[in-house]
Scaffold this motif. Structure first.
Motif, PDB file in Angstrom:
ATOM      1  N   THR A  95       3.081   1.757  -1.131  1.00  0.00           N
ATOM      2  CA  THR A  95       2.855   2.736  -2.164  1.00  0.00           C
ATOM      3  C   THR A  95       4.030   3.659  -2.180  1.00  0.00           C
ATOM      4  N   SER A 114      -3.734  11.408   7.318  1.00  0.00           N
ATOM      5  CA  SER A 114      -4.140  10.405   6.427  1.00  0.00           C
ATOM      6  C   SER A 114      -3.073  10.028   5.580  1.00  0.00           C
ATOM      7  N   TYR A 115      -2.014  10.515   5.422  1.00  0.00           N
ATOM      8  CA  TYR A 115      -0.930  10.216   4.236  1.00  0.00           C
ATOM      9  C   TYR A 115       0.092   9.670   5.069  1.00  0.00           C
ATOM     10  N   CYS A 116       0.635   8.591   4.540  1.00  0.00           N
ATOM     11  CA  CYS A 116       1.861   7.979   4.734  1.00  0.00           C
ATOM     12  C   CYS A 116       3.203   9.001   4.127  1.00  0.00           C
ATOM     13  N   ASP A 120       1.693   9.851   0.174  1.00  0.00           N
ATOM     14  CA  ASP A 120       0.512   9.151  -0.458  1.00  0.00           C
ATOM     15  C   ASP A 120      -0.440   8.422   0.685  1.00  0.00           C
ATOM     16  N   ALA A 142      -2.337   6.001   0.246  1.00  0.00           N
ATOM     17  CA  ALA A 142      -2.573   4.439   0.048  1.00  0.00           C
ATOM     18  C   ALA A 142      -1.895   3.612   1.165  1.00  0.00           C
ATOM     19  N   GLY A 143      -0.396   4.023   1.548  1.00  0.00           N
ATOM     20  CA  GLY A 143       0.148   2.956   2.490  1.00  0.00           C
ATOM     21  C   GLY A 143       1.823   3.084   2.275  1.00  0.00           C
ATOM     22  N   SER A 197       4.208   5.370   8.396  1.00  0.00           N
ATOM     23  CA  SER A 197       2.965   5.093   8.215  1.00  0.00           C
ATOM     24  C   SER A 197       1.992   6.081   8.870  1.00  0.00           C
ATOM     25  N   TRP A 198       0.644   6.102   8.767  1.00  0.00           N
ATOM     26  CA  TRP A 198      -0.080   7.344   8.977  1.00  0.00           C
ATOM     27  C   TRP A 198       0.109   7.844  10.462  1.00  0.00           C
ATOM     28  N   ASN A 208       5.601   5.380  -5.939  1.00  0.00           N
ATOM     29  CA  ASN A 208       4.289   5.817  -6.588  1.00  0.00           C
ATOM     30  C   ASN A 208       3.554   6.790  -5.870  1.00  0.00           C
TER      31      ASN A 208
END
Length: 124
Positions: A105, A31-33, A99, A101-102, A52-53, A110
């Motif tokens: 991010t 679920s995390y990049c 993260d 989010a993608g 990516s994921w 971030n």
């Protein structure tokens, strides 16, 4: 958040290779990049690579393109940074980041989760 632990750093001669690993805790790794950053003495932290994921999308900083490759193994909850043709200017502490989010991010710096960092030293 996810807990991240880097390994695989060390001292290598210029032109050599290292593979960094980032092991993540938890059952939601996919679920995390993931990403890698580095910080050299006296310099700001800089983006190196992100993935990516599922690993279908990657992004690499221009200064590592053709030399470094980010990858991941979701079955092992681990991300990797293969570093080839290392240069003395690659000397830095390398940090793993994550993260959900993608990739954008991650690239922006971030990420919500960071590892403690690992030293990579390239001798000339």
């Amino acid at each position: 958040q996810v807990q991240l632990v880097e390994s695989g750093g060390g001292l290598v001669q210029a032109g050599g290779s290292l593979r960094l690993s980032c092991a993540a805790s938890g059952r939601t790794f996919s679920s995390y990049c993931m990403g890698w950053f580095r910080q050299a003495p006296g310099k700001e932290r800089e983006f190196v690579a992100a993935i990516s994921w599922s690993g279908g999308r990657t992004s690499h900083a221009d200064f590592v393109k053709g030399r470094f490759t980010i990858s991941r193994d979701n079955a092992k909850n681990t991300a990797y940074l293969q570093m080839n043709s290392l240069k003395p200017e690659d000397t830095a502490v390398y940090y793993c980041a994550a993260d959900p989010a993608g990739v954008s991010t991650i690239v922006a710096g971030n990420a919500g989760s960071w590892g403690q960092g690992i030293q990579v030293t390239v001798s000339s």
